[in-house]
Design an enzyme around this catalytic site. Sequence first.
Site, PDB file in Angstrom:
ATOM      1  N   GLY A 105       0.839  -1.198   0.000  1.00 22.13           N
ATOM      2  CA  GLY A 105       0.000   0.000   0.000  1.00 22.13           C
ATOM      3  C   GLY A 105       0.867   1.239   0.000  1.00 22.13           C
ATOM      4  O   GLY A 105       2.047   1.150   0.345  1.00 22.13           O
ATOM      5  N   CYS A 142       5.450  -6.119   1.397  1.00 26.93           N
ATOM      6  CA  CYS A 142       5.775  -4.688   1.412  1.00 26.93           C
ATOM      7  C   CYS A 142       5.115  -4.001   2.622  1.00 26.93           C
ATOM      8  O   CYS A 142       5.512  -4.230   3.748  1.00 26.93           O
ATOM      9  CB  CYS A 142       5.377  -4.053   0.084  1.00 26.93           C
ATOM     10  SG  CYS A 142       6.130  -2.453  -0.140  1.00 26.93           S
ATOM     11  N   TYR A 143       4.044  -3.194   2.414  1.00 22.82           N
ATOM     12  CA  TYR A 143       3.385  -2.559   3.551  1.00 22.82           C
ATOM     13  C   TYR A 143       2.885  -3.623   4.537  1.00 22.82           C
ATOM     14  O   TYR A 143       2.966  -3.447   5.757  1.00 22.82           O
ATOM     15  CB  TYR A 143       2.216  -1.706   3.039  1.00 22.82           C
ATOM     16  CG  TYR A 143       1.473  -0.956   4.125  1.00 22.82           C
ATOM     17  CD1 TYR A 143       2.002   0.191   4.692  1.00 22.82           C
ATOM     18  CD2 TYR A 143       0.234  -1.410   4.581  1.00 22.82           C
ATOM     19  CE1 TYR A 143       1.317   0.877   5.693  1.00 22.82           C
ATOM     20  CE2 TYR A 143      -0.458  -0.736   5.576  1.00 22.82           C
ATOM     21  CZ  TYR A 143       0.089   0.405   6.126  1.00 22.82           C
ATOM     22  OH  TYR A 143      -0.588   1.068   7.112  1.00 22.82           O
ATOM     23  N   HIS A 203       7.838  -7.250  -3.856  1.00 21.62           N
ATOM     24  CA  HIS A 203       6.574  -7.652  -4.489  1.00 21.62           C
ATOM     25  C   HIS A 203       6.781  -8.905  -5.354  1.00 21.62           C
ATOM     26  O   HIS A 203       7.173  -8.779  -6.520  1.00 21.62           O
ATOM     27  CB  HIS A 203       6.049  -6.522  -5.380  1.00 21.62           C
ATOM     28  CG  HIS A 203       5.564  -5.336  -4.626  1.00 21.62           C
ATOM     29  ND1 HIS A 203       4.289  -5.232  -4.150  1.00 21.62           N
ATOM     30  CD2 HIS A 203       6.198  -4.205  -4.242  1.00 21.62           C
ATOM     31  CE1 HIS A 203       4.137  -4.081  -3.508  1.00 21.62           C
ATOM     32  NE2 HIS A 203       5.288  -3.440  -3.547  1.00 21.62           N
ATOM     33  N   GLU A 225       4.503 -10.607  -6.717  1.00 20.99           N
ATOM     34  CA  GLU A 225       3.435 -10.678  -7.719  1.00 20.99           C
ATOM     35  C   GLU A 225       3.774  -9.943  -9.018  1.00 20.99           C
ATOM     36  O   GLU A 225       3.085 -10.088 -10.024  1.00 20.99           O
ATOM     37  CB  GLU A 225       2.123 -10.125  -7.125  1.00 20.99           C
ATOM     38  CG  GLU A 225       2.075  -8.618  -6.864  1.00 20.99           C
ATOM     39  CD  GLU A 225       2.713  -8.186  -5.543  1.00 20.99           C
ATOM     40  OE1 GLU A 225       3.523  -8.948  -4.989  1.00 20.99           O
ATOM     41  OE2 GLU A 225       2.426  -7.063  -5.079  1.00 20.99           O
ATOM     42  N   ASP A 228     -12.560  -6.211 -24.085  1.00 21.85           N
ATOM     43  CA  ASP A 228     -13.315  -6.145 -22.821  1.00 21.85           C
ATOM     44  C   ASP A 228     -14.810  -5.998 -23.092  1.00 21.85           C
ATOM     45  O   ASP A 228     -15.628  -6.766 -22.575  1.00 21.85           O
ATOM     46  CB  ASP A 228     -12.849  -4.963 -21.958  1.00 21.85           C
ATOM     47  CG  ASP A 228     -11.363  -4.992 -21.712  1.00 21.85           C
ATOM     48  OD1 ASP A 228     -10.780  -6.068 -21.851  1.00 21.85           O
ATOM     49  OD2 ASP A 228     -10.790  -3.935 -21.388  1.00 21.85           O
ATOM     50  N   LYS A 255      -6.647  -8.073 -18.148  1.00 22.26           N
ATOM     51  CA  LYS A 255      -6.814  -8.221 -19.597  1.00 22.26           C
ATOM     52  C   LYS A 255      -6.556  -9.655 -20.083  1.00 22.26           C
ATOM     53  O   LYS A 255      -7.309 -10.194 -20.878  1.00 22.26           O
ATOM     54  CB  LYS A 255      -5.868  -7.252 -20.288  1.00 22.26           C
ATOM     55  CG  LYS A 255      -6.018  -7.168 -21.769  1.00 22.26           C
ATOM     56  CD  LYS A 255      -7.257  -6.407 -22.179  1.00 22.26           C
ATOM     57  CE  LYS A 255      -7.048  -4.928 -22.208  1.00 22.26           C
ATOM     58  NZ  LYS A 255      -8.230  -4.151 -22.497  1.00 22.26           N
TER      59      LYS A 255
END
Length: 516
Positions: A61, A88-89, A175, A177, A233, A372
């Site tokens: 965050g 992280c946060y 991170h 991810e 989309d 996406k």
Amino acid sequence: MTLKYDTILVLDFGGQYCHLIGRRIREHGVYSEIVPHDITPDEVKALCKKFNVKGLILSGGPSSVYEKNAPRLDPRILEVNVPILGLCYGHQLIAQITKGKVEPATCKEYGIAQVEIDKTVGVLEGLSKKEKVWMSHGDTVFAPPPGFEVLAHTQSCPVAAFKHKKKPIYGLQWHPEVIHTENGMQMLRNFIFEVCKCETNWQMGDIIDKMVKEIEAEAGESDAIIGLSGGIDSSVATALAAQALKDRLTAVFVDHGFMREGEPEAIEQAFKKFPINFVRANAQERFMNKLEGVTDPEKKRKIIGEEFIRVFEEKAEKTGAEYLIQGTIYPDRIESGFRKHSDKIKSHHNVAGLPAKIKFKKILEPLRDLYKDEVRKVAKMLGLPQAIVNRQPFPGPGLAVRVMGELTEEKVRIAKKADRIVTDEIEKNGLAENLWQYFAVLTDTKATGVKGDSRAYGYVVAVRVVESREAMTASFAQIPYPVLEKISTRIANEIPEVTRVVYDVTHKPPATIEWE
Ligand code: XMP
């Protein structure tokens, strides 16, 4: 009822990459739900009745743990009997709650960092002694909390990863991810499968069913309008809504004049064949009139967002539709800053560009939690044509966000020509397949040139070509110089108003993909 899926809950502390954690977990065939950061242990227990909750991840965050209104974690969550991973946060919060030493760093770390792994256990099992990771933090953990051990460090961050000595509680300062963390997937896999012992019992197809049922339940017996841009989309949202509503659905394609060359015609051709009511709204003039004299990018997006809705409302009045369906996906929402603790990057036209008053009963966004490439997978499963499945992403406001400054017919015409040349050359040279997006931007800078022995003073066109997996991060593509040369020569020769072509060599972050 307990669902069959093993589930990881991701607690949302407002980080740009929070939902990315969720999708990375889903990529591994394990279900994931994003939940608010202030969830209580009782609420977790209630979710445990609904899902087979196997672990919790605390997201990153933008806040500092020392900020007055920083998002907090109920400390009792650390006592809930499931594995926990703070990122992280989230890592800093665990350290702060359990009395480690967390302080604002003297030197903030952003970008790729080299981390030294001291113990390859648990989440870090099987990794090398040195790993490339993606860092983005201000606060730093300087000493581990009592009862925790250090698993990794960097030059400026002595506790870059830690683990509770007895409980399955981990923290990583980086991170995993984000694809820039080279072995990030392995770290997440270690957590999901080795630490949490999840089984892969969830699949993408489950989501289609969930989305169609959601549209059915929300719209009831009413009619709906869907905003169809021809992009993947809105096309997927249309296919799902068509399953749910059948001929109670009208797809409206708004031609605002900022589409690429030949695009409106191609879209009309493709969708006229679909078993839905298809309407093309020729709205070029009204969009241009509204945008006259407007230079601020956020204002442009808001005006375009509002005008879209007004066109939809007019069509709805004719059909009696009460609902508006949009193909908004997750990154559109996160970048528009829809969450309490996240920062706004820009207003994606169909999210924050919405006017305050809307005549529809409700806006439905069935794809709101997807990325996406997940949408592409759904598109394939729904059997949509290849041309739609593989179409490169194109922003709702179209070339309007690729023409800097005030929009004029001349500038839009130049942007269309330059875009056509970039597209032609990239596709002709067989580069398209590995690229996320490739396009031209008409800057509002002019530069001197020499054409036919005379001085020329014309526009600077920027070429932007990026690689990405889900648009949250992107790298400029290292396309071959001869292709760049061809693009530049063609643009400068074929468009008299352009004197200079530059190549954008900025990654995202710090830049965004589009220029406005
Ligand atoms: P940025 O520029 O934010 O773009 O890095 C991320 C992705 O989103 C697309 N994009 C938009 N799509 N409405 C859309 O439907 C918008 O207002 C919008 N702005 C950006 C962009 O093309 C990229 O793929």
